[in-house]
Design a protein around this motif. Structure first.
Motif, PDB file in Angstrom:
ATOM      1  N   ALA A 112      20.151   5.789  91.793  1.00 49.92           N
ATOM      2  CA  ALA A 112      19.896   6.078  92.836  1.00 49.92           C
ATOM      3  C   ALA A 112      20.277   7.566  93.289  1.00 49.92           C
ATOM      4  O   ALA A 112      21.172   8.005  92.640  1.00 49.92           O
ATOM      5  N   GLY A 113      19.367   8.108  94.031  1.00 47.63           N
ATOM      6  CA  GLY A 113      19.355   9.784  94.194  1.00 47.63           C
ATOM      7  C   GLY A 113      19.282  10.461  93.126  1.00 47.63           C
ATOM      8  O   GLY A 113      19.463  11.858  93.236  1.00 47.63           O
ATOM      9  N   SER A 114      18.639  10.109  92.068  1.00 43.71           N
ATOM     10  CA  SER A 114      18.324  10.991  91.040  1.00 43.71           C
ATOM     11  C   SER A 114      17.068  11.713  91.188  1.00 43.71           C
ATOM     12  O   SER A 114      16.802  12.755  90.298  1.00 43.71           O
ATOM     13  N   GLY A 115      16.098  11.270  92.033  1.00 41.33           N
ATOM     14  CA  GLY A 115      14.953  12.382  92.422  1.00 41.33           C
ATOM     15  C   GLY A 115      13.731  11.499  91.928  1.00 41.33           C
ATOM     16  O   GLY A 115      12.609  11.902  91.959  1.00 41.33           O
ATOM     17  N   LYS A 116      13.698  10.119  92.030  1.00 41.44           N
ATOM     18  CA  LYS A 116      12.388   9.357  91.855  1.00 41.44           C
ATOM     19  C   LYS A 116      11.363   9.575  92.544  1.00 41.44           C
ATOM     20  O   LYS A 116      10.295   9.942  92.422  1.00 41.44           O
ATOM     21  N   SER A 117      11.902   9.652  94.126  1.00 40.85           N
ATOM     22  CA  SER A 117      10.777   9.894  95.230  1.00 40.85           C
ATOM     23  C   SER A 117      10.099  11.199  94.961  1.00 40.85           C
ATOM     24  O   SER A 117       9.086  11.581  95.200  1.00 40.85           O
ATOM     25  N   THR A 118      11.211  12.211  94.763  1.00 41.08           N
ATOM     26  CA  THR A 118      10.675  13.618  94.771  1.00 41.08           C
ATOM     27  C   THR A 118      10.008  13.848  93.522  1.00 41.08           C
ATOM     28  O   THR A 118       8.840  14.521  93.767  1.00 41.08           O
ATOM     29  N   TYR A 119      10.267  13.472  92.370  1.00 39.22           N
ATOM     30  CA  TYR A 119       9.267  13.114  91.232  1.00 39.22           C
ATOM     31  C   TYR A 119       7.919  12.554  91.723  1.00 39.22           C
ATOM     32  O   TYR A 119       6.712  13.468  91.455  1.00 39.22           O
TER      33      TYR A 119
ATOM     34  N   GLU B 100      14.240   4.844 103.021  1.00 37.21           N
ATOM     35  CA  GLU B 100      14.042   5.333 104.240  1.00 37.21           C
ATOM     36  C   GLU B 100      12.954   6.342 104.281  1.00 37.21           C
ATOM     37  O   GLU B 100      11.994   6.349 105.025  1.00 37.21           O
ATOM     38  N   HIS B 101      13.107   7.149 103.574  1.00 39.48           N
ATOM     39  CA  HIS B 101      12.142   8.574 103.511  1.00 39.48           C
ATOM     40  C   HIS B 101      11.864   8.664 102.144  1.00 39.48           C
ATOM     41  O   HIS B 101      12.832   8.739 101.034  1.00 39.48           O
ATOM     42  N   PHE B 102      10.759   9.200 101.660  1.00 36.31           N
ATOM     43  CA  PHE B 102      10.322   9.272 100.323  1.00 36.31           C
ATOM     44  C   PHE B 102       9.336  10.497 100.172  1.00 36.31           C
ATOM     45  O   PHE B 102       9.011  10.755  99.238  1.00 36.31           O
TER      46      PHE B 102
ATOM     47  N   ARG C 142      -1.979  -0.491  82.536  1.00 43.07           N
ATOM     48  CA  ARG C 142      -1.439   0.052  81.446  1.00 43.07           C
ATOM     49  C   ARG C 142      -0.237   1.030  81.926  1.00 43.07           C
ATOM     50  O   ARG C 142      -0.546   2.008  82.738  1.00 43.07           O
ATOM     51  N   ILE C 143       0.997   0.451  81.354  1.00 42.48           N
ATOM     52  CA  ILE C 143       2.046   1.256  82.165  1.00 42.48           C
ATOM     53  C   ILE C 143       3.092   1.745  81.406  1.00 42.48           C
ATOM     54  O   ILE C 143       3.253   1.483  80.267  1.00 42.48           O
ATOM     55  N   CYS C 144       3.498   3.042  81.681  1.00 39.40           N
ATOM     56  CA  CYS C 144       4.527   3.713  80.841  1.00 39.40           C
ATOM     57  C   CYS C 144       5.699   3.888  82.081  1.00 39.40           C
ATOM     58  O   CYS C 144       5.579   3.798  83.296  1.00 39.40           O
ATOM     59  N   THR C 145       6.916   4.287  81.417  1.00 37.15           N
ATOM     60  CA  THR C 145       7.863   4.111  82.243  1.00 37.15           C
ATOM     61  C   THR C 145       8.590   5.599  82.336  1.00 37.15           C
ATOM     62  O   THR C 145       8.601   6.217  81.140  1.00 37.15           O
ATOM     63  N   VAL C 146       9.077   6.176  83.344  1.00 33.04           N
ATOM     64  CA  VAL C 146       9.522   7.521  83.358  1.00 33.04           C
ATOM     65  C   VAL C 146      10.922   7.378  84.042  1.00 33.04           C
ATOM     66  O   VAL C 146      11.107   6.795  85.101  1.00 33.04           O
ATOM     67  N   TYR C 147      11.876   7.635  83.016  1.00 38.71           N
ATOM     68  CA  TYR C 147      13.346   7.421  83.544  1.00 38.71           C
ATOM     69  C   TYR C 147      13.615   8.695  83.983  1.00 38.71           C
ATOM     70  O   TYR C 147      13.660   9.943  83.367  1.00 38.71           O
ATOM     71  N   VAL C 148      14.246   8.846  85.244  1.00 36.50           N
ATOM     72  CA  VAL C 148      14.545  10.236  85.965  1.00 36.50           C
ATOM     73  C   VAL C 148      16.066  10.292  86.115  1.00 36.50           C
ATOM     74  O   VAL C 148      16.607   9.328  86.663  1.00 36.50           O
ATOM     75  N   MET C 149      16.849  11.276  85.595  1.00 40.91           N
ATOM     76  CA  MET C 149      18.162  11.263  85.673  1.00 40.91           C
ATOM     77  C   MET C 149      18.633  12.642  86.261  1.00 40.91           C
ATOM     78  O   MET C 149      17.861  13.736  86.159  1.00 40.91           O
ATOM     79  N   ASP C 150      19.718  12.554  86.681  1.00 44.26           N
ATOM     80  CA  ASP C 150      20.175  13.957  87.566  1.00 44.26           C
ATOM     81  C   ASP C 150      20.438  14.927  86.578  1.00 44.26           C
ATOM     82  O   ASP C 150      20.874  14.598  85.640  1.00 44.26           O
ATOM     83  N   ALA C 151      20.267  16.216  87.141  1.00 47.86           N
ATOM     84  CA  ALA C 151      20.048  17.451  85.951  1.00 47.86           C
ATOM     85  C   ALA C 151      21.719  17.727  85.669  1.00 47.86           C
ATOM     86  O   ALA C 151      21.896  18.246  84.740  1.00 47.86           O
ATOM     87  N   GLN C 152      22.721  17.075  86.316  1.00 46.72           N
ATOM     88  CA  GLN C 152      24.180  17.083  85.736  1.00 46.72           C
ATOM     89  C   GLN C 152      24.232  16.354  84.608  1.00 46.72           C
ATOM     90  O   GLN C 152      25.283  16.833  83.727  1.00 46.72           O
ATOM     91  N   TYR C 153      23.415  15.568  84.093  1.00 50.71           N
ATOM     92  CA  TYR C 153      23.640  14.912  82.890  1.00 50.71           C
ATOM     93  C   TYR C 153      23.142  15.795  81.486  1.00 50.71           C
ATOM     94  O   TYR C 153      23.326  15.419  80.745  1.00 50.71           O
ATOM     95  N   ALA C 154      22.762  16.933  82.015  1.00 55.27           N
ATOM     96  CA  ALA C 154      22.151  17.844  80.718  1.00 55.27           C
ATOM     97  C   ALA C 154      23.097  18.869  80.658  1.00 55.27           C
ATOM     98  O   ALA C 154      22.710  19.653  79.895  1.00 55.27           O
TER      99      ALA C 154
END
Length: 186
Positions: free
Chosen positions: A38-45, A70-72, A159-171
């Protein structure tokens, strides 16, 4: 005689091929299932990817599968909140946010034909799909509803691929990066 036998054999092969391929949808559709905390930027992506794809002339459909969103920031072609919302579930069943989200996703799983109707049967065949999913990790690691939705979409020809979005702090540090990567594998 040899030609006649070969012709019969070829006809049998064609009948068999028709039977095998009759269950496969005529058009293949492609999608990215966008997941992450939650909050990692999925909707922003999804918003940025949809903007980019539109700018290069590619038709794209954004699908919101987060009943708590609520907002995307993008125009959703399909919004699961039209079927079920976490706020409604929480109020009707006296559940907290996590219980409401789990129940809402189970409701989507039970009513999977609603999603099929919303996606249409080839209406957007040339479009690319971005599927914005909820961020609660327990929906992926301990529960079956999202897996069932993805399995159903694959049966419908996606045909589906998965995109995993994580917060930049993890880098910012190797240990944090490993932690974020492990979460993606769960």
């Amino acid at each position: 005689l040899h030609l006649q036998a070969s012709s019969v054999h070829t006809t049998r092969k064609l009948v068999l091929l028709r039977r095998v391929h009759s269950s496969v949808p005529s058009m293949t559709r492609y999608a990215q299932v966008v997941v992450g905390p939650a909050g990692s930027g999925k909707s922003t992506y999804c918003r940025a990817m949809a903007s980019h794809m539109s700018s290069i002339g590619r038709s794209v459909q954004c699908i919101n599968l987060d009943p708590a969103a609520e907002h995307f920031g993008y125009s959703a072609a399909v919004d699961v909140r039209e079927l079920v919302s976490v706020a409604d579930v929480m109020e009707a069943m006296n559940l907290g946010p996590n219980g409401g989200l789990i129940h809402a996703m189970e409701y989507l799983d039970t009513n999977i034909e609603w999603l099929r109707e919303q996606l249409g049967d080839g209406e957007y065949d040339n479009d690319y799909y971005l599927i914005d999913c909820p961020g609660q990790i327990e929906l992926y690691s301990h529960h079956h509803a999202i897996r069932n939705v993805i399995d159903a979409m694959q049966k419908w020809g996606f045909r589906i691929c998965t995109v995993y979005v994580m917060d930049a702090q993890y880098a910012t540090a190797a240990s944090k990066f490993v932690q974020g990567t492990m979460a993606a594998l769960s």
